[in-house]
Scaffold this motif. Structure first.
Motif, PDB file in Angstrom:
ATOM      1  N   ASN A  86      81.958  -2.712  72.465  1.00  0.00           N
ATOM      2  CA  ASN A  86      81.229  -1.488  72.761  1.00  0.00           C
ATOM      3  C   ASN A  86      82.128  -0.261  72.737  1.00  0.00           C
ATOM      4  O   ASN A  86      81.770   0.775  73.287  1.00  0.00           O
ATOM      5  CB  ASN A  86      80.507  -1.564  74.119  1.00  0.00           C
ATOM      6  CG  ASN A  86      79.455  -2.644  74.125  1.00  0.00           C
ATOM      7  OD1 ASN A  86      78.969  -3.020  73.061  1.00  0.00           O
ATOM      8  ND2 ASN A  86      79.101  -3.145  75.287  1.00  0.00           N
ATOM      9  N   PRO A 119      75.327  -3.986  72.320  1.00  0.00           N
ATOM     10  CA  PRO A 119      75.951  -4.560  73.530  1.00  0.00           C
ATOM     11  C   PRO A 119      76.374  -6.024  73.366  1.00  0.00           C
ATOM     12  O   PRO A 119      75.835  -6.930  74.007  1.00  0.00           O
ATOM     13  CB  PRO A 119      74.837  -4.431  74.574  1.00  0.00           C
ATOM     14  CG  PRO A 119      73.585  -4.596  73.775  1.00  0.00           C
ATOM     15  CD  PRO A 119      73.856  -3.893  72.463  1.00  0.00           C
ATOM     16  N   TYR A 122      77.390  -7.906  76.782  1.00  0.00           N
ATOM     17  CA  TYR A 122      76.291  -8.322  77.640  1.00  0.00           C
ATOM     18  C   TYR A 122      75.455  -9.406  76.981  1.00  0.00           C
ATOM     19  O   TYR A 122      74.935 -10.306  77.656  1.00  0.00           O
ATOM     20  CB  TYR A 122      75.420  -7.115  77.994  1.00  0.00           C
ATOM     21  CG  TYR A 122      76.168  -5.969  78.633  1.00  0.00           C
ATOM     22  CD1 TYR A 122      77.352  -6.191  79.331  1.00  0.00           C
ATOM     23  CD2 TYR A 122      75.697  -4.663  78.535  1.00  0.00           C
ATOM     24  CE1 TYR A 122      78.041  -5.144  79.918  1.00  0.00           C
ATOM     25  CE2 TYR A 122      76.385  -3.605  79.115  1.00  0.00           C
ATOM     26  CZ  TYR A 122      77.561  -3.857  79.805  1.00  0.00           C
ATOM     27  OH  TYR A 122      78.239  -2.811  80.373  1.00  0.00           O
ATOM     28  N   PHE A 422      67.976  -5.533  71.263  1.00  0.00           N
ATOM     29  CA  PHE A 422      68.869  -4.447  70.831  1.00  0.00           C
ATOM     30  C   PHE A 422      69.143  -4.408  69.332  1.00  0.00           C
ATOM     31  O   PHE A 422      69.973  -3.607  68.895  1.00  0.00           O
ATOM     32  CB  PHE A 422      70.198  -4.462  71.608  1.00  0.00           C
ATOM     33  CG  PHE A 422      70.055  -4.010  73.033  1.00  0.00           C
ATOM     34  CD1 PHE A 422      70.001  -2.652  73.352  1.00  0.00           C
ATOM     35  CD2 PHE A 422      69.948  -4.941  74.058  1.00  0.00           C
ATOM     36  CE1 PHE A 422      69.844  -2.235  74.662  1.00  0.00           C
ATOM     37  CE2 PHE A 422      69.795  -4.531  75.376  1.00  0.00           C
ATOM     38  CZ  PHE A 422      69.742  -3.172  75.680  1.00  0.00           C
ATOM     39  N   TYR A 477      77.511   4.336  74.402  1.00  0.00           N
ATOM     40  CA  TYR A 477      76.108   4.287  74.800  1.00  0.00           C
ATOM     41  C   TYR A 477      75.809   5.261  75.927  1.00  0.00           C
ATOM     42  O   TYR A 477      74.672   5.738  76.071  1.00  0.00           O
ATOM     43  CB  TYR A 477      75.694   2.856  75.170  1.00  0.00           C
ATOM     44  CG  TYR A 477      76.110   2.391  76.545  1.00  0.00           C
ATOM     45  CD1 TYR A 477      75.358   2.729  77.677  1.00  0.00           C
ATOM     46  CD2 TYR A 477      77.242   1.591  76.728  1.00  0.00           C
ATOM     47  CE1 TYR A 477      75.726   2.294  78.934  1.00  0.00           C
ATOM     48  CE2 TYR A 477      77.604   1.149  77.982  1.00  0.00           C
ATOM     49  CZ  TYR A 477      76.852   1.502  79.084  1.00  0.00           C
ATOM     50  OH  TYR A 477      77.218   1.068  80.335  1.00  0.00           O
ATOM     51  N   ARG A 483      71.291   4.705  77.217  1.00  0.00           N
ATOM     52  CA  ARG A 483      71.970   4.359  78.461  1.00  0.00           C
ATOM     53  C   ARG A 483      71.085   3.634  79.484  1.00  0.00           C
ATOM     54  O   ARG A 483      71.485   2.585  79.998  1.00  0.00           O
ATOM     55  CB  ARG A 483      72.566   5.621  79.088  1.00  0.00           C
ATOM     56  CG  ARG A 483      73.275   5.363  80.400  1.00  0.00           C
ATOM     57  CD  ARG A 483      74.014   6.585  80.905  1.00  0.00           C
ATOM     58  NE  ARG A 483      74.717   6.304  82.149  1.00  0.00           N
ATOM     59  CZ  ARG A 483      75.606   7.108  82.715  1.00  0.00           C
ATOM     60  NH1 ARG A 483      75.893   8.274  82.149  1.00  0.00           N
ATOM     61  NH2 ARG A 483      76.207   6.775  83.842  1.00  0.00           N
ATOM     62  N   TYR A 485      68.512   1.784  79.153  1.00  0.00           N
ATOM     63  CA  TYR A 485      68.162   0.436  78.693  1.00  0.00           C
ATOM     64  C   TYR A 485      69.359  -0.506  78.801  1.00  0.00           C
ATOM     65  O   TYR A 485      69.204  -1.683  79.160  1.00  0.00           O
ATOM     66  CB  TYR A 485      67.664   0.486  77.245  1.00  0.00           C
ATOM     67  CG  TYR A 485      66.508   1.437  77.037  1.00  0.00           C
ATOM     68  CD1 TYR A 485      65.225   1.117  77.491  1.00  0.00           C
ATOM     69  CD2 TYR A 485      66.688   2.659  76.384  1.00  0.00           C
ATOM     70  CE1 TYR A 485      64.158   1.986  77.309  1.00  0.00           C
ATOM     71  CE2 TYR A 485      65.629   3.536  76.194  1.00  0.00           C
ATOM     72  CZ  TYR A 485      64.368   3.193  76.662  1.00  0.00           C
ATOM     73  OH  TYR A 485      63.318   4.067  76.468  1.00  0.00           O
ATOM     74  N   MET A 486      70.560   0.023  78.484  1.00  0.00           N
ATOM     75  CA  MET A 486      71.774  -0.786  78.599  1.00  0.00           C
ATOM     76  C   MET A 486      72.068  -1.123  80.055  1.00  0.00           C
ATOM     77  O   MET A 486      72.463  -2.246  80.387  1.00  0.00           O
ATOM     78  CB  MET A 486      72.952  -0.033  77.979  1.00  0.00           C
ATOM     79  CG  MET A 486      72.840   0.186  76.490  1.00  0.00           C
ATOM     80  SD  MET A 486      73.319  -1.264  75.543  1.00  0.00           S
ATOM     81  CE  MET A 486      75.087  -0.983  75.450  1.00  0.00           C
ATOM     82  N   GLU A 487      71.865  -0.158  80.935  1.00  0.00           N
ATOM     83  CA  GLU A 487      72.125  -0.402  82.346  1.00  0.00           C
ATOM     84  C   GLU A 487      71.135  -1.416  82.926  1.00  0.00           C
ATOM     85  O   GLU A 487      71.491  -2.236  83.771  1.00  0.00           O
ATOM     86  CB  GLU A 487      72.074   0.920  83.104  1.00  0.00           C
ATOM     87  CG  GLU A 487      73.254   1.834  82.746  1.00  0.00           C
ATOM     88  CD  GLU A 487      73.189   3.183  83.440  1.00  0.00           C
ATOM     89  OE1 GLU A 487      72.089   3.539  83.933  1.00  0.00           O
ATOM     90  OE2 GLU A 487      74.224   3.874  83.474  1.00  0.00           O
ATOM     91  N   ARG A 490      72.304  -4.803  81.733  1.00  0.00           N
ATOM     92  CA  ARG A 490      73.484  -5.216  82.501  1.00  0.00           C
ATOM     93  C   ARG A 490      73.077  -5.738  83.872  1.00  0.00           C
ATOM     94  O   ARG A 490      73.580  -6.762  84.341  1.00  0.00           O
ATOM     95  CB  ARG A 490      74.447  -4.047  82.649  1.00  0.00           C
ATOM     96  CG  ARG A 490      75.613  -4.367  83.589  1.00  0.00           C
ATOM     97  CD  ARG A 490      76.644  -3.272  83.624  1.00  0.00           C
ATOM     98  NE  ARG A 490      77.681  -3.564  84.612  1.00  0.00           N
ATOM     99  CZ  ARG A 490      78.893  -3.044  84.604  1.00  0.00           C
ATOM    100  NH1 ARG A 490      79.236  -2.198  83.657  1.00  0.00           N
ATOM    101  NH2 ARG A 490      79.781  -3.347  85.528  1.00  0.00           N
TER     102      ARG A 490
END
Length: 515
Positions: A86, A119, A122, A422, A477, A483, A485-487, A490
């Motif tokens: 990433n 990602p 993840y 993703f 990201y 952001r 969606y990535m959080e 995670r």
């Protein structure tokens, strides 16, 4: 979603007066009908291109990847399975080399996305269920669709870093995730017995596709969607998620937007992953209520008293019925559609009275037509009316127009391949992002960022940072609308890893007590 604005209860009882050798998958052009990521793996020809890139694969022994560091001593998201993923130390102003007129289908756009935003870390942790590489990931099948539409099956990787390197080398337009096998998928041809290579685990998955609603949605059809018909997906997620959690006790459920017209559920609980095909089929059958094709008759035939799952589903769905079905879809505005409604009611005399009333008032809305049913029933228009039968018929109608229409074949077999979260949808350029069910009604499928928008956001962020002299290093990201969606992803992975670690420790303690 707005609640029903009807002045009377939704349901009120009306008074009586009133595979031998396993075949390789063929190189194929993806079927447009399956562009939302559902791959049929039940058949196959002997021709394959899964050996492409085999010679360039790093010769890594799985046992060499393990070390003596305990899970507690490894930083939560700094693991041996993925290194420098990433682009964590991307400095402001790093050029993306993307032309302003580039489209999401251009190979350079896809490569930039994989380099800067995908990602991999993840994803590795999610599929591996541990910080250290294991067979849960190493024996997992991946399938790539290349830019020339060649389709590569039985790809596997000991670590997430090796997956990333191969994706950057091959630059696929998208890739699917398959099951964990009893042996490394790349080694399947070296096995003496074909039965030694079989699927042994995979996430339980469910698929919702709006094309399955074409006979009842009036705003769009085929691959087209709008906010009105997305409400069908919202309703389906609410019902299926509640059943999976409350009736089966699953906790690690992630819903993922398909990128165009639907959503996929991935259930990662160990108990779900280990289900055989028979159990998957039974669970899919438990959730299947709408049966029959577009030309068939009554599609809901359920026993009374209603099963608790169906009673709960009706409670969830009735608040959507007035606003999302009667108002937004207006399903019975046309006479031919109104006739379909009458076919679902139990009393001929009442039907005749309703038909006469509607013929005399062309253009009468579905809201009014639904209200007319009770109104005429109460006037004694039919002397043979069974109030309980009418109530049950109305409940069945609500279920037919709101209950999830699942592609249950996707859920029945471990061997089924499903598009990875993703990746970029080939038809829209949108990222297949996870859906935060805590804010389900706020999710906007048409507002999900496209790959070109995201790369543009990185450029804009870096340009502003350079102007302001802000040279702090953050992940790419974090510079974009990807952001949240990535959080969310995670957080989901963290919860799964925490439970898997607890299960592992509990098993080790039990083994120790035996001695």
């Amino acid at each position: 979603m707005p609640h029903s604005t009807a002045s009377e209860p939704m349901f009120s009882e009306v008074p009586i007066d009133g595979d031998s050798i396993l075949p390789d998958a063929p190189v194929q052009v993806p079927d447009p009908a399956k562009e939302d990521g559902k791959m049929d793996t039940t058949g196959g020809a002997s021709q394959t291109e899964d050996s492409i890139g085999e010679a360039t694969r790093a010769d890594v022994k799985l046992e060499d990847l393990f070390n003596d560091v305990s899970d507690d001593e490894v930083d939560e998201f700094s693991d041996p399975g993925v290194s420098n993923i990433n682009n964590e130390s991307s400095p402001p102003g790093a050029p993306l080399q993307i032309a302003p007129s580039a489209k999401y289908t251009d190979p350079e756009v896809m490569l930039a996305f994989y380099q800067r935003l995908f990602p991999f870390r993840y994803l590795f942790q999610w599929l591996n269920h541990s910080m250290k590489p294991s067979n849960d990931f190493g024996h997992r099948e991946f399938a790539f669709t290349l830019q020339n539409d060649a389709y590569l099956r039985y790809q596997s990787f000991a670590t997430g870093d090796l997956l990333r390197k191969d994706i950057l080398r091959l630059n696929p337009s998208r890739f699917e995730i398959g099951p964990v096998y009893t042996a490394n998928p790349r080694d399947r041809k070296t096995l003496r017995k074909s039965t030694a290579f079989r699927p042994m685990a995979k996430e339980l998955v469910f698929d919702i596709d709006l094309t399955d609603y074409d006979e009842i949605r009036t705003c769009c059809d085929k691959a087209n969607i709008c906010h009105k018909c997305w409400s069908f997906v919202t309703m389906a997620i609410k019902v299926v998620d509640a059943a999976l959690r409350e009736d089966f006790g699953f906790q690690h459920i992630m819903w993922v937007y398909s990128g165009r017209r639907g959503a996929h559920a991935w259930i990662s609980d160990k108990r779900a992953r280990n289900m055989d095909d028979q159990k998957r089929k039974a669970l899919a059958g438990y959730l299947e209520v709408i049966k029959g094709g577009a030309q068939s008759g009554k599609k809901v035939n359920v026993k009374r008293p209603l099963h608790p799952h169906l009673a709960r589903s009706l409670d969830i769905l009735k608040e959507h019925f007035h606003s999302d079905i009667l108002v937004n879809q207006d399903p019975w505005a046309k006479p031919v559609k109104a006739e379909r409604l009458l076919q679902l009611l139990p009393d001929k005399e009442l039907n005749d009275s309703l038909r006469k009333k509607w013929d005399a008032a062309p253009g009468r809305s579905s809201v009014s037509k639904w209200a007319d049913i009770d109104a005429l029933a109460k006037t004694g228009a039919s002397k043979t009316l069974d109030g309980r039968a009418l109530l049950e018929a109305k409940q069945d109608i609500v279920l037919e127009y709101t209950y999830p229409r699942l592609d249950v074949e996707v859920s029945k077999k471990q061997i089924h391949l499903l598009k990875s979260p993703f990746v970029i949808h080939p038809g829209t350029g949108r990222v297949c992002v996870p859906i935060d069910t805590r804010r389900l009604t706020k999710f906007d499928p048409l507002g999900v960022p496209t790959v070109t928008e995201l790369l543009g956001e990185i450029d804009a962020f870096d340009e502003q940072a350079m102007e302001e002299g802000d040279v702090k290093k953050i992940q790419d990201y974090e510079k974009t609308s990807l952001r949240p969606y990535m959080e969310y992803f995670r957080t989901h992975v963290t919860g799964l890893l925490r439970e898997e670690k607890g299960v592992k420790r509990e098993r080790e303690e039990e083994d120790a007590m035996e001695f």
